[in-house]
Scaffold this motif. Structure first.
Motif, PDB file in Angstrom:
ATOM      1  N   UNK A 299      34.373 -14.076 -26.955  1.00  0.00           N
ATOM      2  CA  UNK A 299      35.315 -13.530 -25.996  1.00  0.00           C
ATOM      3  C   UNK A 299      35.434 -12.023 -26.165  1.00  0.00           C
ATOM      4  N   UNK A 300      35.937 -11.384 -25.105  1.00  0.00           N
ATOM      5  CA  UNK A 300      36.310  -9.977 -25.146  1.00  0.00           C
ATOM      6  C   UNK A 300      37.840  -9.918 -25.018  1.00  0.00           C
ATOM      7  N   UNK A 301      38.490  -9.116 -25.853  1.00  0.00           N
ATOM      8  CA  UNK A 301      39.938  -8.984 -25.764  1.00  0.00           C
ATOM      9  C   UNK A 301      40.311  -8.045 -24.618  1.00  0.00           C
ATOM     10  N   UNK A 302      41.296  -8.460 -23.835  1.00  0.00           N
ATOM     11  CA  UNK A 302      41.698  -7.670 -22.670  1.00  0.00           C
ATOM     12  C   UNK A 302      43.139  -7.999 -22.312  1.00  0.00           C
ATOM     13  N   UNK A 303      43.774  -7.083 -21.597  1.00  0.00           N
ATOM     14  CA  UNK A 303      45.098  -7.336 -21.039  1.00  0.00           C
ATOM     15  C   UNK A 303      44.878  -8.108 -19.738  1.00  0.00           C
ATOM     16  N   UNK A 304      45.111  -9.412 -19.766  1.00  0.00           N
ATOM     17  CA  UNK A 304      44.769 -10.255 -18.620  1.00  0.00           C
ATOM     18  C   UNK A 304      45.578  -9.902 -17.376  1.00  0.00           C
ATOM     19  N   UNK A 305      46.779  -9.372 -17.568  1.00  0.00           N
ATOM     20  CA  UNK A 305      47.603  -9.029 -16.404  1.00  0.00           C
ATOM     21  C   UNK A 305      47.069  -7.794 -15.677  1.00  0.00           C
ATOM     22  N   UNK A 306      46.200  -7.043 -16.332  1.00  0.00           N
ATOM     23  CA  UNK A 306      45.635  -5.856 -15.697  1.00  0.00           C
ATOM     24  C   UNK A 306      44.264  -6.123 -15.061  1.00  0.00           C
ATOM     25  N   UNK A 307      43.777  -7.350 -15.192  1.00  0.00           N
ATOM     26  CA  UNK A 307      42.473  -7.677 -14.630  1.00  0.00           C
ATOM     27  C   UNK A 307      42.541  -7.725 -13.110  1.00  0.00           C
ATOM     28  N   UNK A 308      41.451  -7.355 -12.471  1.00  0.00           N
ATOM     29  CA  UNK A 308      41.348  -7.517 -11.026  1.00  0.00           C
ATOM     30  C   UNK A 308      41.288  -9.002 -10.693  1.00  0.00           C
ATOM     31  N   UNK A 309      41.989  -9.394  -9.655  1.00  0.00           N
ATOM     32  CA  UNK A 309      41.975 -10.795  -9.228  1.00  0.00           C
ATOM     33  C   UNK A 309      40.723 -11.129  -8.434  1.00  0.00           C
ATOM     34  N   UNK A 310      39.908 -10.130  -8.158  1.00  0.00           N
ATOM     35  CA  UNK A 310      38.662 -10.355  -7.414  1.00  0.00           C
ATOM     36  C   UNK A 310      37.538 -10.730  -8.384  1.00  0.00           C
ATOM     37  N   UNK A 311      36.720 -11.637  -7.969  1.00  0.00           N
ATOM     38  CA  UNK A 311      35.549 -12.084  -8.728  1.00  0.00           C
ATOM     39  C   UNK A 311      35.936 -12.748 -10.054  1.00  0.00           C
ATOM     40  N   UNK A 312      37.065 -13.446 -10.079  1.00  0.00           N
ATOM     41  CA  UNK A 312      37.412 -14.315 -11.203  1.00  0.00           C
ATOM     42  C   UNK A 312      36.804 -15.680 -10.920  1.00  0.00           C
ATOM     43  N   UNK A 313      35.953 -16.126 -11.809  1.00  0.00           N
ATOM     44  CA  UNK A 313      35.264 -17.397 -11.583  1.00  0.00           C
ATOM     45  C   UNK A 313      36.188 -18.574 -11.833  1.00  0.00           C
ATOM     46  N   UNK A 314      36.832 -18.588 -13.001  1.00  0.00           N
ATOM     47  CA  UNK A 314      37.767 -19.664 -13.332  1.00  0.00           C
ATOM     48  C   UNK A 314      38.731 -19.158 -14.389  1.00  0.00           C
ATOM     49  N   UNK A 315      39.840 -19.874 -14.545  1.00  0.00           N
ATOM     50  CA  UNK A 315      40.839 -19.565 -15.563  1.00  0.00           C
ATOM     51  C   UNK A 315      41.097 -20.842 -16.354  1.00  0.00           C
ATOM     52  N   UNK A 316      41.062 -20.732 -17.680  1.00  0.00           N
ATOM     53  CA  UNK A 316      41.261 -21.894 -18.545  1.00  0.00           C
ATOM     54  C   UNK A 316      42.494 -21.715 -19.425  1.00  0.00           C
ATOM     55  N   UNK A 317      43.115 -22.832 -19.753  1.00  0.00           N
ATOM     56  CA  UNK A 317      44.200 -22.862 -20.721  1.00  0.00           C
ATOM     57  C   UNK A 317      43.801 -23.814 -21.842  1.00  0.00           C
ATOM     58  N   UNK A 318      43.908 -23.361 -23.083  1.00  0.00           N
ATOM     59  CA  UNK A 318      43.535 -24.175 -24.238  1.00  0.00           C
ATOM     60  C   UNK A 318      44.756 -24.423 -25.112  1.00  0.00           C
ATOM     61  N   UNK A 319      44.971 -25.688 -25.469  1.00  0.00           N
ATOM     62  CA  UNK A 319      46.128 -26.001 -26.298  1.00  0.00           C
ATOM     63  C   UNK A 319      46.321 -27.489 -26.471  1.00  0.00           C
ATOM     64  N   UNK A 320      47.541 -27.876 -26.817  1.00  0.00           N
ATOM     65  CA  UNK A 320      47.895 -29.274 -27.026  1.00  0.00           C
ATOM     66  C   UNK A 320      47.833 -30.053 -25.706  1.00  0.00           C
ATOM     67  N   UNK A 321      47.310 -31.275 -25.765  1.00  0.00           N
ATOM     68  CA  UNK A 321      47.080 -32.034 -24.539  1.00  0.00           C
ATOM     69  C   UNK A 321      48.377 -32.319 -23.785  1.00  0.00           C
ATOM     70  N   UNK A 322      49.417 -32.732 -24.479  1.00  0.00           N
ATOM     71  CA  UNK A 322      50.670 -33.057 -23.790  1.00  0.00           C
ATOM     72  C   UNK A 322      51.258 -31.820 -23.124  1.00  0.00           C
ATOM     73  N   UNK A 323      51.161 -30.699 -23.788  1.00  0.00           N
ATOM     74  CA  UNK A 323      51.620 -29.433 -23.206  1.00  0.00           C
ATOM     75  C   UNK A 323      50.806 -29.110 -21.956  1.00  0.00           C
ATOM     76  N   UNK A 324      49.498 -29.315 -22.031  1.00  0.00           N
ATOM     77  CA  UNK A 324      48.634 -29.032 -20.890  1.00  0.00           C
ATOM     78  C   UNK A 324      48.898 -29.983 -19.719  1.00  0.00           C
TER      79      UNK A 324
END
Length: 272
Positions: A130-155
């Motif tokens: 991965x590359x570290x970045x401020x995700x809130x500053x990313x352009x919303x254009x050309x985002x392929x997908x967004x993932x969330x990783x964590x506990x299954x019940x939380x997800x």
């Protein structure tokens, strides 16, 4: 007659240590000798899959990002689909009541906002990071997908919230017990495999596919022979009760199944 075989990677073709076993590699070689087209259909990024396949001497068509990209074996891009900018904007800039980490994928690679070295274990054979970045500053254009990783019940709770906010503008599905993905609307491994089969003039009824998670559901249900791994998510097995369930990826069940299919197709198959 089967002309094409499509493989999910993690939990399916790969063993728990994230590499294909020797028996599996030999069996894939036998498929190539028979003139059967190999396709690797995965949530992994194209930038990861190319060196990973080279490392293990594999070659085939690539469906990556859970159906958001299709590439030829030589790396030629054939299809791409990104999240609608308003969907990416909504996910990136909303507050989600979750402990899960957020990960953004685009053509540059994998972006997240805090070091998570434990997630790199799954990528040791490719070196993909991965590359570290401020995700809130990313352009919303050309985002392929967004993932969330964590506990299954939380997800599971997060999935409800995402679906309520996004509606039909995106697909929300589990690619693993601990990974929830937001994908473009009507873009999945099944739609990608359908597009590839049309390009290759191979009917879907003459395709076989293997998978273990809910992001494989559309692919497994659209082919002539869909096969579910014994280590699959229970939800996948329940959603496709008509499909056979074979052994565990740790035991190279795909090699076992395909060897039986190649050598004794007239006999019924029994899982390990």
């Amino acid at each position: 007659m089967t002309q094409l075989v499509a493989f999910d990677m993690d939990g399916t073709l790969l063993m728990p240590d994230h590499r294909p076993g020797d028996e599996t590699l030999r069996t894939l070689g036998r498929l190539r000798e028979r003139g059967i087209t190999l396709t690797f259909a995965t949530g992994r990024h194209i930038l990861e899959m190319q060196p990973l396949l080279r490392r293990f001497g594999l070659s085939g068509w690539l469906i990556t990002g859970n159906g958001t990209r299709i590439h030829s074996a030589s790396g030629e891009p054939l299809f791409r689909c990104d999240l609608a900018p308003e969907v990416a904007e909504s996910v990136l800039h909303s507050h989600w009541d979750t402990r899960a980490s957020m990960h953004v994928f685009n053509d540059s690679g994998w972006l997240t906002d805090k070091p998570l070295p434990e997630l790199l274990k799954a990528h040791g054979y490719s070196g993909f990071q991965y590359q570290l970045a401020d995700l809130r500053r990313l352009s919303a254009h050309e985002v392929t997908k967004i993932c969330f990783c964590g506990d299954h019940e939380d997800l599971c709770q997060l999935r409800i919230a995402l679906q309520e906010q996004l509606g039909d503008s995106a697909a929300v599905c589990f690619s693993a017990v601990d990974c929830l993905e937001v994908l473009p609307h009507n873009c999945n491994k099944g739609t990608a495999l359908r597009a590839l089969s049309e390009r290759l003039a191979i009917p879907l009824r003459e395709c076989m596919a293997f998978g273990d998670a809910m992001n494989d559901q559309e692919m497994l249900s659209c082919v002539g022979r869909g096969v579910i791994m014994g280590n699959a998510m229970p939800q996948l097995i329940q959603s496709l009760p008509q499909l056979p369930v074979i052994g565990h990826c740790a035991g190279q069940a795909i090699a076992h199944y395909l060897t039986h299919w190649l050598d004794t197709p007239h006999l019924s198959y029994s899982p390990e």
